[in-house]
Design an enzyme around this catalytic site. Structure first.
Site, short mmCIF file in Angstrom:
data_model
loop_
_atom_site.label_atom_id
_atom_site.label_comp_id
_atom_site.label_asym_id
_atom_site.label_seq_id
_atom_site.Cartn_x
_atom_site.Cartn_y
_atom_site.Cartn_z
N CYS A 1 -0.56 4.15 2.12
CA CYS A 1 -0.38 3.98 3.57
C CYS A 1 1.07 4.18 3.97
O CYS A 1 1.35 4.81 4.99
CB CYS A 1 -0.78 2.58 4.04
N ASP A 2 2.00 3.62 3.22
CA ASP A 2 3.37 3.50 3.72
C ASP A 2 4.40 4.44 3.08
O ASP A 2 5.54 4.49 3.56
CB ASP A 2 3.85 2.04 3.54
N CYS B 1 0.83 -1.21 0.00
CA CYS B 1 0.00 0.00 0.00
C CYS B 1 0.86 1.25 0.00
O CYS B 1 1.35 1.68 1.06
CB CYS B 1 -0.93 -0.02 1.21
#
Ligand code: NAP
Length: 331
Positions: A149-150, A146
């Site tokens: 997200c990261d 992701c």
């Protein structure tokens, strides 16, 4: 690593609930919190607690927490639901949901056999995996599924690989190029399936290198990812890219067969069709989180939690409508 609950609660065979929630990720656990606040007798049947949160290390985009470990956030979701009396049963794969005498009978592995006035399907969608050596070993230690997200966790790093040719990969590559020195975008074909606008955005970045007609064959590292082996399928050349991470953005797999087996209508991609109240085609069955056909391009913890809350509210309304509402303490 998925969280386990120390003592797995035993479910009475034939036990009656107001809501059975299938899936214990953010959508399912959020639904559980809301259902319990409506005084519904609630059980969560799930393979693991945390769902896709177990695929990441840190979370810094869930409101209220500028940075929290994913496992800590899962524990908080879980503890919150349990503090309101929700029963969470991990290690259970639900096999069938069928109508029986005005209720739903839910059967699962480990002898689970319960009845419920309503059901919320929150089984998520699995990020597709590459299946190459090193992928599993370095998951959460440089292997991410992701970018949204990261990406911030890689701020200031030298280089990363992004794999895929769809919107997720192109969006991820563009985003990551703002955080890291160099982005290698590896795609198995010569053309992208992503939206042209995303392709244009990536092509405008000086620090993104395209490796087309190429596939990742191995992820190498020690404590964390150090390099990625890439094979060009046309030339046969193999390159070893020294990178700090790899973002595998090659799509999602919905639980098509499960949805079909319980009679849920799905969209062309295999996700459960819901309306804005998370109602499926089966009255009394609701769906939430990554399993549904809404916001497919923006799968977030906060969106999963939101749809879980809405599904719980709809289940509550449904139970009232059908004369099945039996608030705890008034039974
Ligand atoms: P996707 O559209 O299914 O694309 C997956 C990509 O990964 C494809 O390019 C595919 O290659 C490649 N791929 C699949 N399996 C592979 C494998 N085993 N090895 C190597 N490559 C593999 O998935 P997505 O990009 O995650 O998008 C999912 C949905 O969300 C789509 O509907 C998309 O439009 C939406 N989305 C939208 C946005 C946005 O609008 N901003 C952002 C993200 C996602 P091939 O092309 O060769 O098949």
């Amino acid at each position: 690593m998925s969280l386990r609950i120390a003592s797995r609660p035993k479910l009475e065979k034939g036990g009656r609930f107001d809501v059975v929630i299938v899936g214990g990720g953010p959508a399912g656990l959020s639904a559980a919190v809301y259902a319990s606040r409506f005084l519904l007798k609630t059980v969560v049947l799930t393979v693991d607690v945390g769902g896709q949160l177990n695929l990441t290390n840190w979370v810094d985009d869930y409101p209220g927490f500028s940075r929290i470990s994913a496992s800590e956030l899962v524990a908080r979701f879980r503890d919150h639901a349990q503090s309101f009396g929700v029963t969470i049963v991990p290690g259970v794969e639900v096999k069938s949901v069928m109508r029986e005498n005005g209720l739903f009978r839910v059967l699962g592995t480990g002898g689970v056999d319960v009845y419920s006035g309503s059901v919320i399907i929150a089984v998520g969608a699995m990020r597709r995996k590459l299946g190459v050596p090193g992928e599993e070993e370095f998951q959460g230690r440089g292997v991410s599924y992701c970018s949204i997200c990261d990406a911030p966790l890689f701020k200031g790093r030298n280089a990363v690989v992004v794999v895929g040719g769809g919107d997720s990969a192109l969006e991820g590559a563009a985003l990551l190029s703002s955080y890291v020195g160099r982005v290698y975008l590896v795609h198995r074909r010569g053309e992208f399936r992503a939206k042209p606008v995303l392709v244009k955005e990536v092509l405008a970045r000086d620090n993104v290198e395209l490796l087309l007609n190429s596939v990742v064959t191995e992820i190498l590292g020690e404590d964390s990812v150090k390099a990625v082996k890439v094979l060009n399928k046309v030339t046969g050349e193999t390159r070893i890219l020294e990178v700090d991470g790899i973002f595998i953005e090659i799509g999602f797999e919905p639980a098509r067969e499960f949805f079909k087996s319980i009679g849920l209508e799905v969209d062309e991609y295999g996700y459960v069709k819901v309306d804005e109240w998370m109602r499926t085609n089966i009255p009394g069955v609701f769906a939430a989180g990554d399993a549904i056909n809404m916001w497919r391009g923006f799968r977030q913890i906060v969106t999963a939690a939101a749809t879980g809350a809405v599904a719980a509210y709809s289940a509550y309304q449904y139970l009232i409508e059908k004369g099945l509402y039996r608030p705890a303490g008034f039974k």
